[in-house]
Design a protein around this motif. Structure first.
Motif, short mmCIF file in Angstrom:
data_model
loop_
_atom_site.label_atom_id
_atom_site.label_comp_id
_atom_site.label_asym_id
_atom_site.label_seq_id
_atom_site.Cartn_x
_atom_site.Cartn_y
_atom_site.Cartn_z
N ARG A 141 22.76 -29.51 54.96
CA ARG A 141 23.81 -29.16 55.92
C ARG A 141 23.20 -28.95 57.30
NH1 ARG A 141 26.38 -24.58 55.00
NH2 ARG A 141 28.53 -25.28 55.10
N ILE A 142 23.88 -29.47 58.31
CA ILE A 142 23.41 -29.37 59.69
C ILE A 142 24.49 -28.73 60.54
CG2 ILE A 142 22.69 -30.66 61.75
CD1 ILE A 142 21.51 -32.77 59.93
N LEU A 143 24.11 -27.73 61.33
CA LEU A 143 25.03 -27.07 62.25
C LEU A 143 25.19 -27.92 63.52
CD1 LEU A 143 26.72 -24.61 63.15
CD2 LEU A 143 24.58 -23.61 64.03
N VAL B 49 28.32 -29.62 59.83
CA VAL B 49 29.22 -28.48 59.89
C VAL B 49 29.46 -28.12 61.36
CG1 VAL B 49 29.60 -26.09 59.20
CG2 VAL B 49 28.31 -27.64 57.70
N TRP C 146 26.25 -18.24 60.81
CA TRP C 146 25.03 -18.66 60.09
C TRP C 146 24.98 -18.01 58.71
CZ3 TRP C 146 21.61 -22.18 62.25
CH2 TRP C 146 20.43 -22.41 61.53
N LYS D 54 28.50 -19.30 56.68
CA LYS D 54 28.63 -20.73 56.41
C LYS D 54 27.31 -21.41 56.10
CE LYS D 54 33.05 -20.60 57.48
NZ LYS D 54 34.11 -20.80 56.47
N GLY D 55 26.20 -20.75 56.40
CA GLY D 55 24.89 -21.34 56.22
C GLY D 55 24.33 -21.01 54.84
N PHE E 254 21.57 -23.34 57.21
CA PHE E 254 21.59 -24.72 57.67
C PHE E 254 20.17 -25.29 57.70
CE2 PHE E 254 25.32 -22.67 59.55
CZ PHE E 254 26.32 -23.49 59.06
N ASP E 255 20.08 -26.54 57.28
CA ASP E 255 18.77 -27.20 57.26
C ASP E 255 18.33 -27.62 58.66
OD1 ASP E 255 18.16 -27.67 54.21
OD2 ASP E 255 20.28 -28.14 54.50
N ILE F 280 19.80 -28.27 63.11
CA ILE F 280 20.81 -28.10 64.17
C ILE F 280 20.84 -29.37 65.00
CG2 ILE F 280 21.50 -26.80 66.22
CD1 ILE F 280 20.05 -24.39 65.13
N PRO G 34 16.10 -23.01 60.71
CA PRO G 34 16.28 -24.43 60.40
C PRO G 34 14.95 -25.17 60.35
CG PRO G 34 16.79 -24.02 62.70
CD PRO G 34 16.58 -22.67 62.06
#
Length: 244
Positions: free
Chosen positions: A3-5, A36, A97, A100-101, A103-104, A106, A138
């Protein structure tokens, strides 16, 4: 699934940024990546708009459809010595973060690209202060048309007026040339008139040379979609997800 923010640019919104990253999203989905999107929280005054009161501006925005409301991560004052809303943005993103995280990575565009390393620095500060791994950092950042913000501060920095950010304090005090070690790709448009290439290069210089790469294209202030660029982005993400 990785998943990427996604951090939008100024005077965009989630719907606009989704459209402008549609090709990138499609490419990354093929390698099992979910993008995301997080909507920036502050209303962005329209460029060149007439001077109107805050109440009038809010009323005007209330008449717009949600997808027509343009936002930003902060709003600079006239001489760009203070950013209104930065602290609120960081508080919101920290909560996002956690909820919802993690995250791998950004991906940020323009103001979002300027925000990304600031956010990571803030997360690192919070992680140290709390002595916990609640804010997992990340693995990489992919930054388009980024720049070094003139006026930033840390939530842990010196007190400033509510909703305002003092110039040249806090986070940037912790930035030295080549100190940010998280792997990064900086995508710079040679014809970018909104964020000049020299400003994007200045941001890239804040990252460790051994773990950052600069990619230039002939275009302007946008995310390039040529087959060559698309392959570069996909390979970068694949590499730093540890999938090859």
């Amino acid at each position: 699934m990785a998943r990427i923010l996604m951090l939008q640019g100024y005077a965009q919104n989630e719907a606009v940024f989704r459209k402008r990253t549609a090709v990138l999203r499609k490419d990354l989905e093929t390698i099992g990546v979910e993008l995301v999107y997080c909507a920036a929280p502050h209303l962005a005054p329209q460029l060149q708009q007439d001077q109107i009161s805050e109440a009038e501006r809010l009323k005007k925005h209330q008449l717009l459809k949600q997808e027509e409301i343009l936002t930003g991560w902060w709003v600079a004052n006239a001489d760009r010595t203070a950013y209104h809303g930065y602290k609120e943005t960081i508080h919101m993103l920290k909560r996002f973060w956690i909820e919802k995280g993690p995250f791998d990575g950004i991906i940020g565009f323009s103001q979002g690209a300027a925000l990304a390393p600031l956010l990571v620095t803030e997360l690192a500060f919070a992680q140290t202060a709390n002595d916990s791994n609640v804010y997992t950092l990340p693995k990489f950042m992919l930054l388009f048309s980024g720049f070094v913000p003139i006026a930033v501060t840390s939530l842990a920095g010196a007190p400033v007026p509510e909703g305002e950010v003092a110039a040249n304090s806090g986070v940037l005090d912790h930035w030295t040339e080549g100190r940010i070690s998280i792997p990064s790709m900086h995508v710079i448009g040679a014809g970018d008139a909104w964020v000049l290439p020299r400003d994007s290069h200045a941001l890239a210089a804040r990252f460790a040379e051994s773990s950052s790469v600069v990619v230039e294209h002939d275009g302007g202030h946008y995310i390039p979609t040529s087959s060559e660029m698309r392959l570069r982005f996909k390979e970068f993400v694949t590499l730093h997800l540890g999938r090859r």
